[in-house]
Design a protein around this motif. Sequence first.
Motif, PDB file in Angstrom:
ATOM      1  N   ALA A 143       0.674  -1.249   0.199  1.00  0.00           N
ATOM      2  CA  ALA A 143      -0.005   0.116   0.076  1.00  0.00           C
ATOM      3  C   ALA A 143       0.899   1.223  -0.007  1.00  0.00           C
ATOM      4  CB  ALA A 143      -0.766  -0.022   1.269  1.00  0.00           C
ATOM      5  N   ILE A 144       0.764   2.448  -0.755  1.00  0.00           N
ATOM      6  CA  ILE A 144       1.291   3.346  -0.662  1.00  0.00           C
ATOM      7  C   ILE A 144       0.348   4.371   0.162  1.00  0.00           C
ATOM      8  CG2 ILE A 144       2.016   5.418  -2.222  1.00  0.00           C
ATOM      9  CD1 ILE A 144       3.010   3.447  -4.175  1.00  0.00           C
ATOM     10  N   ILE A 145       1.099   5.071   1.001  1.00  0.00           N
ATOM     11  CA  ILE A 145       0.482   6.268   1.580  1.00  0.00           C
ATOM     12  C   ILE A 145       0.998   7.432   1.502  1.00  0.00           C
ATOM     13  CG2 ILE A 145       0.018   6.879   4.166  1.00  0.00           C
ATOM     14  CD1 ILE A 145       0.961   3.740   4.859  1.00  0.00           C
ATOM     15  N   LYS A 146       0.103   8.496   1.174  1.00  0.00           N
ATOM     16  CA  LYS A 146       0.437   9.879   0.950  1.00  0.00           C
ATOM     17  C   LYS A 146      -0.031  10.779   2.086  1.00  0.00           C
ATOM     18  CE  LYS A 146      -0.315   8.604  -3.985  1.00  0.00           C
ATOM     19  NZ  LYS A 146      -1.228   9.003  -5.215  1.00  0.00           N
ATOM     20  N   LYS A 147       0.997  11.477   2.533  1.00  0.00           N
ATOM     21  CA  LYS A 147       0.934  12.441   3.460  1.00  0.00           C
ATOM     22  C   LYS A 147       1.719  13.727   3.000  1.00  0.00           C
ATOM     23  CE  LYS A 147      -1.190  10.149   6.781  1.00  0.00           C
ATOM     24  NZ  LYS A 147      -2.523  10.671   7.555  1.00  0.00           N
ATOM     25  N   GLU A 148       0.809  14.779   2.964  1.00  0.00           N
ATOM     26  CA  GLU A 148       1.266  15.963   2.493  1.00  0.00           C
ATOM     27  C   GLU A 148       2.091  15.710   1.169  1.00  0.00           C
ATOM     28  OE1 GLU A 148       3.380  18.186   5.665  1.00  0.00           O
ATOM     29  OE2 GLU A 148       1.779  17.721   7.063  1.00  0.00           O
ATOM     30  N   ASN A 149       3.308  16.359   0.867  1.00  0.00           N
ATOM     31  CA  ASN A 149       4.159  16.107  -0.371  1.00  0.00           C
ATOM     32  C   ASN A 149       5.068  14.793  -0.311  1.00  0.00           C
ATOM     33  OD1 ASN A 149       3.299  18.367  -1.233  1.00  0.00           O
ATOM     34  ND2 ASN A 149       4.780  19.700  -0.317  1.00  0.00           N
ATOM     35  N   LYS A 150       4.666  13.905   0.616  1.00  0.00           N
ATOM     36  CA  LYS A 150       5.551  12.823   0.981  1.00  0.00           C
ATOM     37  C   LYS A 150       4.862  11.545   0.596  1.00  0.00           C
ATOM     38  CE  LYS A 150       8.905  14.931   4.014  1.00  0.00           C
ATOM     39  NZ  LYS A 150       9.975  14.697   5.082  1.00  0.00           N
ATOM     40  N   ARG A 151       5.522  10.410   0.099  1.00  0.00           N
ATOM     41  CA  ARG A 151       5.045   8.962   0.233  1.00  0.00           C
ATOM     42  C   ARG A 151       5.433   7.939   0.695  1.00  0.00           C
ATOM     43  NH1 ARG A 151       4.988   7.387  -5.606  1.00  0.00           N
ATOM     44  NH2 ARG A 151       7.088   8.524  -5.554  1.00  0.00           N
ATOM     45  N   TYR A 152       4.907   7.072   1.303  1.00  0.00           N
ATOM     46  CA  TYR A 152       5.509   5.982   2.264  1.00  0.00           C
ATOM     47  C   TYR A 152       4.762   4.376   1.642  1.00  0.00           C
ATOM     48  CZ  TYR A 152       6.238  10.045   5.019  1.00  0.00           C
ATOM     49  OH  TYR A 152       6.685  11.367   5.492  1.00  0.00           O
ATOM     50  N   TYR A 153       5.387   3.550   1.845  1.00  0.00           N
ATOM     51  CA  TYR A 153       4.803   2.183   1.752  1.00  0.00           C
ATOM     52  C   TYR A 153       4.544   1.486   2.893  1.00  0.00           C
ATOM     53  CZ  TYR A 153       9.312   0.300   1.404  1.00  0.00           C
ATOM     54  OH  TYR A 153      10.493  -0.269   1.731  1.00  0.00           O
ATOM     55  N   PHE A 154       3.699   0.540   2.893  1.00  0.00           N
ATOM     56  CA  PHE A 154       3.412  -0.381   4.207  1.00  0.00           C
ATOM     57  C   PHE A 154       2.715  -1.752   3.768  1.00  0.00           C
ATOM     58  CE2 PHE A 154       0.783  -2.070   7.570  1.00  0.00           C
ATOM     59  CZ  PHE A 154       1.386  -2.104   8.355  1.00  0.00           C
ATOM     60  N   LYS A 155       3.335  -2.706   4.191  1.00  0.00           N
ATOM     61  CA  LYS A 155       2.689  -3.931   4.128  1.00  0.00           C
ATOM     62  C   LYS A 155       2.801  -5.026   5.176  1.00  0.00           C
ATOM     63  CE  LYS A 155       1.254  -7.317   1.014  1.00  0.00           C
ATOM     64  NZ  LYS A 155      -0.249  -7.398   0.532  1.00  0.00           N
ATOM     65  N   MET A 156       1.989  -5.591   5.617  1.00  0.00           N
ATOM     66  CA  MET A 156       2.126  -6.752   6.642  1.00  0.00           C
ATOM     67  C   MET A 156       2.478  -7.949   6.003  1.00  0.00           C
ATOM     68  SD  MET A 156       0.741  -5.522   9.803  1.00  0.00           S
ATOM     69  CE  MET A 156       0.359  -7.024  10.538  1.00  0.00           C
ATOM     70  N   GLY A 157       3.430  -8.762   6.852  1.00  0.00           N
ATOM     71  CA  GLY A 157       3.736 -10.169   6.313  1.00  0.00           C
ATOM     72  C   GLY A 157       5.237 -10.082   6.509  1.00  0.00           C
ATOM     73  N   ASP A 158       5.707 -11.319   6.049  1.00  0.00           N
ATOM     74  CA  ASP A 158       7.422 -11.828   6.125  1.00  0.00           C
ATOM     75  C   ASP A 158       8.030 -11.563   5.107  1.00  0.00           C
ATOM     76  OD1 ASP A 158       7.586 -12.932   8.783  1.00  0.00           O
ATOM     77  OD2 ASP A 158       6.431 -14.594   8.166  1.00  0.00           O
ATOM     78  N   PHE A 159       8.221 -10.112   4.944  1.00  0.00           N
ATOM     79  CA  PHE A 159       8.992  -9.898   3.627  1.00  0.00           C
ATOM     80  C   PHE A 159      10.392  -8.983   4.005  1.00  0.00           C
ATOM     81  CE2 PHE A 159       4.328  -9.028   2.945  1.00  0.00           C
ATOM     82  CZ  PHE A 159       4.145  -9.821   1.867  1.00  0.00           C
ATOM     83  N   HIS A 160      11.350  -9.176   3.036  1.00  0.00           N
ATOM     84  CA  HIS A 160      12.569  -8.485   3.571  1.00  0.00           C
ATOM     85  C   HIS A 160      13.192  -7.783   2.048  1.00  0.00           C
ATOM     86  CE1 HIS A 160      14.565 -11.445   0.906  1.00  0.00           C
ATOM     87  NE2 HIS A 160      13.930 -12.366   1.525  1.00  0.00           N
ATOM     88  N   THR A 161      12.347  -7.946   1.188  1.00  0.00           N
ATOM     89  CA  THR A 161      12.956  -7.031  -0.383  1.00  0.00           C
ATOM     90  C   THR A 161      11.717  -6.275  -0.506  1.00  0.00           C
ATOM     91  OG1 THR A 161      14.394  -8.964  -0.689  1.00  0.00           O
ATOM     92  CG2 THR A 161      13.759  -7.623  -2.564  1.00  0.00           C
TER      93      THR A 161
END
Length: 178
Positions: A143-161
């Motif tokens: 999921a991509i999260i947009k806040k003001e002029n910045k973007r972040y990503y987030f995902k639940m699970g056993d991920f490392h890459t």
Amino acid sequence: MKQKLFLLAAAFLMLSGCSTATMGQAIDNGIPFNVKEVLHKEKVKDGVVLLYLTQQNDGQKEVEAMAAAYLKGSDKKGWKNEGHNHWEHYENEHMTVYTDTFYDYDKEGKLENRLPIIFGEIQSGDIKKVEVAGKEEKFEEAAIIKKENKRYYFKMGDFHTARGLSAEGKEIIKKKKN
């Protein structure tokens, strides 16, 4: 009559003393870092995983760092920070990759929940989509999260890459969490 009022007042004071923390109180009082901004709340069994920004001193300068917390509870039962509380920060021209895992134990020490996550900040404007993978290198969209002029990503699970993709699906960068 006075005795009934006294008992009613005493009962009210006792009940108000047992009040539970709201989510806001758990964030303000339970997280040991100043929470500058909440980026995302992900509902999980028995609580919520919170992604947030904090302002910290890295030894040389003030930096905006990302952190995650696990708040256990509900609006009805109250909230409590059950996380291990740390923050991370590093500079990157394209995107950052952070992983964390929260463990929730019952009163007898038995594991109830294991909550692994991957998250980061997207710095490159060329990145339009982020995918994450675990051991099998099978990529899933985050999921991509947009806040003001910045973007972040987030995902639940056993991920490392994590990899950032252009609008055409071309890989811009692929990073593994060290």
